[in-house]
Motif scaffolding. Structure first.
Motif, mmCIF file in Angstrom:
data_model
loop_
_atom_site.group_PDB
_atom_site.id
_atom_site.type_symbol
_atom_site.label_atom_id
_atom_site.label_comp_id
_atom_site.label_asym_id
_atom_site.label_seq_id
_atom_site.Cartn_x
_atom_site.Cartn_y
_atom_site.Cartn_z
ATOM 1 N N HIS A 30 104.003 27.970 27.973
ATOM 2 C CA HIS A 30 104.523 27.050 28.985
ATOM 3 C C HIS A 30 104.668 27.750 30.342
ATOM 4 O O HIS A 30 105.118 29.104 30.470
ATOM 5 N N LYS A 31 104.568 27.287 31.616
ATOM 6 C CA LYS A 31 104.830 27.793 32.825
ATOM 7 C C LYS A 31 106.310 28.000 32.843
ATOM 8 O O LYS A 31 106.661 29.023 33.628
ATOM 9 N N LYS A 32 107.095 27.094 32.426
ATOM 10 C CA LYS A 32 108.576 27.191 32.849
ATOM 11 C C LYS A 32 109.374 26.671 31.709
ATOM 12 O O LYS A 32 108.876 25.811 30.676
ATOM 13 N N VAL A 33 110.596 26.814 31.883
ATOM 14 C CA VAL A 33 111.524 26.428 30.636
ATOM 15 C C VAL A 33 112.872 25.735 31.494
ATOM 16 O O VAL A 33 113.254 26.585 32.413
ATOM 17 N N ASP A 34 113.235 24.712 30.974
ATOM 18 C CA ASP A 34 114.647 24.132 31.452
ATOM 19 C C ASP A 34 115.990 24.490 30.456
ATOM 20 O O ASP A 34 115.759 24.017 29.295
ATOM 21 N N VAL A 35 116.837 24.970 31.030
ATOM 22 C CA VAL A 35 118.066 25.484 30.075
ATOM 23 C C VAL A 35 119.418 24.814 30.888
ATOM 24 O O VAL A 35 119.456 24.949 32.008
ATOM 25 N N PRO A 36 120.436 24.327 30.050
ATOM 26 C CA PRO A 36 121.562 23.957 30.808
ATOM 27 C C PRO A 36 122.299 25.154 31.325
ATOM 28 O O PRO A 36 122.098 26.247 30.884
ATOM 29 N N SER A 37 122.562 25.106 32.676
ATOM 30 C CA SER A 37 123.208 26.086 33.475
ATOM 31 C C SER A 37 124.698 26.525 33.214
ATOM 32 O O SER A 37 125.393 25.662 32.828
ATOM 33 N N LYS B 270 124.745 16.127 35.602
ATOM 34 C CA LYS B 270 125.655 16.521 34.562
ATOM 35 C C LYS B 270 126.186 18.024 34.832
ATOM 36 O O LYS B 270 127.076 18.152 35.406
ATOM 37 N N GLN B 271 125.220 19.073 34.572
ATOM 38 C CA GLN B 271 125.718 20.247 34.377
ATOM 39 C C GLN B 271 124.809 21.200 35.323
ATOM 40 O O GLN B 271 124.910 22.619 35.218
ATOM 41 N N ASN B 272 123.874 20.744 35.723
ATOM 42 C CA ASN B 272 122.663 21.534 36.389
ATOM 43 C C ASN B 272 121.933 22.330 35.497
ATOM 44 O O ASN B 272 122.355 22.460 34.405
ATOM 45 N N LEU B 273 120.552 22.562 35.968
ATOM 46 C CA LEU B 273 119.721 23.262 34.856
ATOM 47 C C LEU B 273 119.068 24.325 35.584
ATOM 48 O O LEU B 273 119.148 24.514 36.770
ATOM 49 N N LEU B 274 119.007 25.380 34.735
ATOM 50 C CA LEU B 274 118.181 26.548 35.291
ATOM 51 C C LEU B 274 116.849 26.621 34.831
ATOM 52 O O LEU B 274 116.465 26.221 33.637
ATOM 53 N N ARG B 275 115.995 26.419 35.757
ATOM 54 C CA ARG B 275 114.339 26.285 35.743
ATOM 55 C C ARG B 275 113.970 27.866 35.667
ATOM 56 O O ARG B 275 113.864 28.358 36.602
ATOM 57 N N ILE B 276 113.408 28.333 34.635
ATOM 58 C CA ILE B 276 112.934 29.738 34.539
ATOM 59 C C ILE B 276 111.574 29.525 34.548
ATOM 60 O O ILE B 276 110.971 28.946 33.550
ATOM 61 N N PHE B 277 110.955 30.290 35.149
ATOM 62 C CA PHE B 277 109.284 30.272 35.625
ATOM 63 C C PHE B 277 108.971 31.856 34.698
ATOM 64 O O PHE B 277 109.405 32.794 35.223
ATOM 65 N N LEU B 278 108.148 31.447 33.722
ATOM 66 C CA LEU B 278 107.906 32.608 32.788
ATOM 67 C C LEU B 278 106.643 33.253 33.227
ATOM 68 O O LEU B 278 105.876 32.861 34.190
ATOM 69 N N LYS B 279 106.473 34.670 33.135
ATOM 70 C CA LYS B 279 105.688 35.307 33.679
ATOM 71 C C LYS B 279 104.556 35.729 32.410
ATOM 72 O O LYS B 279 105.046 36.369 31.622
ATOM 73 N N TYR B 280 103.034 35.719 32.954
ATOM 74 C CA TYR B 280 102.285 36.151 32.054
ATOM 75 C C TYR B 280 101.332 37.141 32.941
ATOM 76 O O TYR B 280 101.251 36.944 33.838
ATOM 77 N N ASP B 281 100.467 37.989 32.148
ATOM 78 C CA ASP B 281 99.752 38.703 32.611
ATOM 79 C C ASP B 281 98.300 38.201 32.747
ATOM 80 O O ASP B 281 98.129 36.938 32.550
ATOM 81 N N HIS B 282 97.259 39.023 33.230
ATOM 82 C CA HIS B 282 96.041 38.375 33.413
ATOM 83 C C HIS B 282 95.210 37.919 32.142
ATOM 84 O O HIS B 282 94.185 37.262 32.026
#
Length: 132
Positions: A22-29, A56-68
């Motif tokens: 996945h390109k991003k993941v959402d987690v409760p902040s 509710k509690q806001n979300l942290l949207r974490i954008f994951l990093k991948y190589d070529h």
């Protein structure tokens, strides 16, 4: 659903998102999750971090990093100190951690720090997790 161990939940969500490419993941902040994600961003394990407002509690949207070759920069995540068994490190343990591969995150009296930052500040603390 309320999690009994929010940090383990954070690590599991990131681990599963990396495996599924996945390109991003959402987690409760929370403050501790935000600080851990900030350290991951500073050490180039993730691409970006955004806090998303919700009712509710806001979300942290974490954008994951991948190589070529589409391999994640995060090869492994492990929770060290658990609610049932707390693990602490002093200055001697931090010197040993410097020789290890990856990043160890600690909760210290000066906040959430990496093992190198804690060693420079000459403080020990609870060993939260390890990322490599």
């Amino acid at each position: 659903m309320k999690s009994t161990d929010p940090l383990a939940d954070l690590l599991t969500r990131i681990r599963n998102a990396c495996r599924a490419k996945h390109k991003k993941v959402d987690v409760p902040s929370s403050r501790i999750k935000r600080n851990i994600a900030r350290l991951l961003l500073e050490h180039n394990f993730i691409q970006n971090l955004v806090e998303v407002e919700d009712n509710k509690q806001n979300l942290l949207r974490i954008f994951l990093k991948y190589d070529h070759q589409n391999r994640s920069f995060i090869t492994g995540l492990r929770r060290i100190s658990k609610p049932s068994l707390r693990i602490y490190a002093d200055q001697k343990d931090l010197d040993r951690m410097k020789r290890e591969v990856g990043l160890t995150v600690l909760s210290t009296s000066k906040g959430i720090l990496t093992h190198r930052q804690a060693s420079e500040a000459q403080v020990g603390g609870e060993v939260l997790l390890k990322v490599w």
